[in-house]
Design a protein around this motif. Structure first.
Motif, PDB file in Angstrom:
ATOM      1  N   THR A   1      67.853  33.290  61.166  1.00 41.01           N
ATOM      2  CA  THR A   1      67.693  31.681  61.463  1.00 41.01           C
ATOM      3  C   THR A   1      66.492  31.254  60.612  1.00 41.01           C
ATOM      4  O   THR A   1      66.812  30.311  60.769  1.00 41.01           O
ATOM      5  CB  THR A   1      67.238  31.923  62.640  1.00 41.01           C
ATOM      6  OG1 THR A   1      66.666  32.547  63.101  1.00 41.01           O
ATOM      7  CG2 THR A   1      68.788  31.456  64.164  1.00 41.01           C
ATOM      8  N   ASN A   2      66.579  32.146  59.469  1.00 42.81           N
ATOM      9  CA  ASN A   2      66.229  31.482  58.732  1.00 42.81           C
ATOM     10  C   ASN A   2      66.562  31.407  57.540  1.00 42.81           C
ATOM     11  O   ASN A   2      65.730  31.199  56.354  1.00 42.81           O
ATOM     12  CB  ASN A   2      64.407  32.789  58.267  1.00 42.81           C
ATOM     13  CG  ASN A   2      62.989  32.277  59.042  1.00 42.81           C
ATOM     14  OD1 ASN A   2      63.170  31.986  60.587  1.00 42.81           O
ATOM     15  ND2 ASN A   2      62.219  32.783  59.376  1.00 42.81           N
ATOM     16  N   GLN A   3      67.595  31.426  57.645  1.00 40.14           N
ATOM     17  CA  GLN A   3      68.651  31.373  56.508  1.00 40.14           C
ATOM     18  C   GLN A   3      69.635  30.114  56.571  1.00 40.14           C
ATOM     19  O   GLN A   3      70.586  30.405  56.195  1.00 40.14           O
ATOM     20  CB  GLN A   3      69.327  32.347  55.568  1.00 40.14           C
ATOM     21  CG  GLN A   3      68.462  33.647  55.621  1.00 40.14           C
ATOM     22  CD  GLN A   3      68.381  35.035  54.870  1.00 40.14           C
ATOM     23  OE1 GLN A   3      69.968  35.402  55.514  1.00 40.14           O
ATOM     24  NE2 GLN A   3      67.612  35.119  53.428  1.00 40.14           N
ATOM     25  N   LEU A   4      69.127  29.084  57.209  1.00 40.97           N
ATOM     26  CA  LEU A   4      69.886  28.611  57.899  1.00 40.97           C
ATOM     27  C   LEU A   4      70.331  27.294  56.237  1.00 40.97           C
ATOM     28  O   LEU A   4      69.773  26.687  55.996  1.00 40.97           O
ATOM     29  CB  LEU A   4      69.492  27.578  58.779  1.00 40.97           C
ATOM     30  CG  LEU A   4      69.318  28.140  59.926  1.00 40.97           C
ATOM     31  CD1 LEU A   4      68.589  26.672  61.158  1.00 40.97           C
ATOM     32  CD2 LEU A   4      71.200  27.834  60.738  1.00 40.97           C
TER      33      LEU A   4
ATOM     34  N   SER B   1      76.213  37.253  62.347  1.00 38.69           N
ATOM     35  CA  SER B   1      75.015  35.604  62.244  1.00 38.69           C
ATOM     36  C   SER B   1      75.918  34.204  62.847  1.00 38.69           C
ATOM     37  O   SER B   1      75.279  33.702  63.514  1.00 38.69           O
ATOM     38  CB  SER B   1      74.510  35.761  61.123  1.00 38.69           C
ATOM     39  OG  SER B   1      73.554  35.060  61.108  1.00 38.69           O
TER      40      SER B   1
ATOM     41  N   TYR C   1      75.648  31.638  65.981  1.00 32.82           N
ATOM     42  CA  TYR C   1      75.028  30.337  65.870  1.00 32.82           C
ATOM     43  C   TYR C   1      75.764  29.523  66.215  1.00 32.82           C
ATOM     44  O   TYR C   1      75.130  28.767  67.176  1.00 32.82           O
ATOM     45  CB  TYR C   1      75.147  30.696  64.295  1.00 32.82           C
ATOM     46  CG  TYR C   1      73.858  28.504  64.496  1.00 32.82           C
ATOM     47  CD1 TYR C   1      72.837  29.028  64.310  1.00 32.82           C
ATOM     48  CD2 TYR C   1      74.377  27.821  63.970  1.00 32.82           C
ATOM     49  CE1 TYR C   1      71.674  27.641  64.052  1.00 32.82           C
ATOM     50  CE2 TYR C   1      73.717  26.654  63.777  1.00 32.82           C
ATOM     51  CZ  TYR C   1      72.838  26.660  63.412  1.00 32.82           C
ATOM     52  OH  TYR C   1      71.747  25.135  63.529  1.00 32.82           O
TER      53      TYR C   1
ATOM     54  N   PRO D   1      73.745  30.185  59.652  1.00 36.40           N
ATOM     55  CA  PRO D   1      72.325  31.728  58.759  1.00 36.40           C
ATOM     56  C   PRO D   1      73.456  32.470  58.008  1.00 36.40           C
ATOM     57  O   PRO D   1      74.553  32.366  58.754  1.00 36.40           O
ATOM     58  CB  PRO D   1      72.281  31.583  60.216  1.00 36.40           C
ATOM     59  CG  PRO D   1      72.906  31.354  61.350  1.00 36.40           C
ATOM     60  CD  PRO D   1      74.381  30.692  60.868  1.00 36.40           C
TER      61      PRO D   1
END
Ligand code: NDP
Length: 401
Positions: free
Chosen positions: A195-198, A261, A265, A292
């Motif tokens: 979720t930190n690579q959206l 992932s 999401y 993500p």
């Protein structure tokens, strides 16, 4: 003493399997020394066709993008989708980072400990993987996330630069374990929920590109359906991953990580939903896809497999962030092609031409006969293997006369 199966050479392993000579020889001929080092109990390579999405415009730059996929119509559909996009696909992302988890199930309160040991936590990460700091990455932050009454995850946010970063994250996380020993952590591991690579890609499409306003409206309605109906959502997302996973696989990346992932999401609102969103804005069809996505352009199998490096060189010299945007753009184009096909009568027409190629080969057509067989089959109302075989025989008889 006889060797264990994993100690045998690939050819000796093949001899241990009950195979006919022709199959054993074919598998042996497809072995590669590099891949033999990648997995345990290696016997051979499994080939998947690679094709390209040609000329996709992402953030103003044109790319050819390799896709590795066995499903016949996927690459044709992706190219079709790309042709419909009126302008460049736009990409948005913030600083990309992986998440490493330290998990506790004993109702710990870590808040004062992490406050007083903040510097030490950063120092441990730096010592564990100095080279990622030299590349401008490393541990960015950490935070407590309450999972349930007793369960807590201490999430480490780690920038792994151009690597997907699973090993980098796990190396740092395992080094951090010692400091937290008194709290008896359950264990540490990266999270594949990236979720930190959206990444968000968006594109505008002229109505005429999809066959007019009525088709565009149907595309919007079909897409809306996927927000309410998981049966439709799974199929719509499968279509998106037709594109995404094919590029992820071709570039030597971990498609299981990207898919797991992405599906998580898709369920973030408590119901599994379609990942893309299509609306009508300013007299155009507007598509947006957020996902993500953790991929790399170095490290892991990418650096080991010549196939992956060659595939990446088709895209050009891009870093991981560019690759994320490109992969998602292919996913959006793929989604558009599928929605357009359904909205304008169904996907079978396009699909069948590609499926019939496989059927022609299945019944024994040589490569120079396949097109002829397909062009006969496409005109028929009903097609199966026996009909394809009959068509092939007729073509052969005609060419004899
Ligand atoms: P690596 O362990 O190969 O790490 C990448 C290495 O590439 C870095 O350590 C760095 O080494 C080197 N490197 C060179 N240039 C760069 C750059 N620009 N940016 C970053 N690193 C660079 O791979 P990953 O950590 O990426 O791990 C990915 C692999 O892990 C995948 O194959 C995946 O399948 C697998 N895996 C996945 C798991 C999961 O998803 N749950 C779990 C475990 C493994 P140096 O600085 O020393 O040159």
């Amino acid at each position: 003493m006889s060797k264990k199966f994993y100690e045998l050479t690939p050819d000796d392993r093949l001899l241990e399997l009950s195979l006919n000579e022709q199959t054993r020889q074919a598998l042996s001929n497809r072995q590669s020394a590099v891949n033999a080092q990648l997995v345990e109990n290696y016997i051979s390579d499994f080939r998947v066709p690679i094709g390209v999405v040609h000329d996709i415009l992402v953030d103003g730059k044109r790319y050819s993008v390799p896709m590795a996929v066995e499903e016949p119509s996927v690459i044709a559909a992706a190219n079709n989708g790309v042709k419909m996009l009126s302008d460049s696909v736009r990409v948005k992302m913030s600083r990309m980072a992986m998440i490493g988890q330290m998990m506790f199930s004993n109702a710990v309160d870590l808040s004062s400990f992490i406050l007083t040991h903040r510097n030490e936590i950063f120092e441990i990460a730096k010592r564990a993987k100095p080279s990622i700091y030299q590349r401008g990455g490393g541990l960015l932050d950490f935070k407590i996330r309450k999972v349930s009454e007793n369960e807590t995850s201490l999430d480490f946010i780690i920038d792994t630069k151009d690597a997907m970063g699973a090993n980098i994250v796990n190396t740092i996380m395992e080094a951090e374990l010692v400091l937290f020993e008194q709290f008896k952590p359950l264990g540490v591991i990266l999270s594949n929920y990236a979720t930190n690579q959206l990444v968000t890609v968006s594109a505008a499409v002229e109505f005429k590109q999809v066959g007019g306003f009525e088709v565009a409206k149907k595309i919007v309605s079909l897409n809306h359906f996927s927000k309410n109906d998981p049966y439709r959502a799974v199929t719509e997302n499968k279509g998106i991953f037709n594109g995404i996973s094919a590029v992820v696989l071709a570039t030597g990346n971990d498609w299981r990580a990207v898919e797991a992932s992405g599906h998580a999401y898709a369920s973030r609102n408590g119901q599994y939903q379609g990942l893309a969103t299509w609306t009508i804005v300013d007299n155009k069809l507007h598509g947006e896809l957020t996902l993500p996505i953790s991929v790399g352009t170095v490290g892991g199998a990418i650096s080991a497999m010549p196939d992956a490096k060659q595939a990446l060189s088709i895209i050009g010299n891009v870093g991981a962030d560019d690759l994320r945007g490109i992969i998602l753009s292919v996913g959006l184009a793929q989604n558009l092609a599928a929605l357009k096909a359904i909205a304008s009568g169904g996907i079978q027409r396009g699909h069948m031409r590609m499926q019939y190629r496989a059927l022609a080969m299945q019944v024994g057509a040589h490569s120079d006969e396949v097109i002829q067989v397909v062009s006969h089959l496409i005109k028929l109302k009903q097609v199966d293997a026996s009909i394809a075989e009959k068509v092939l025989m007729e073509i052969r008889n005609e060419s004899k006369n």
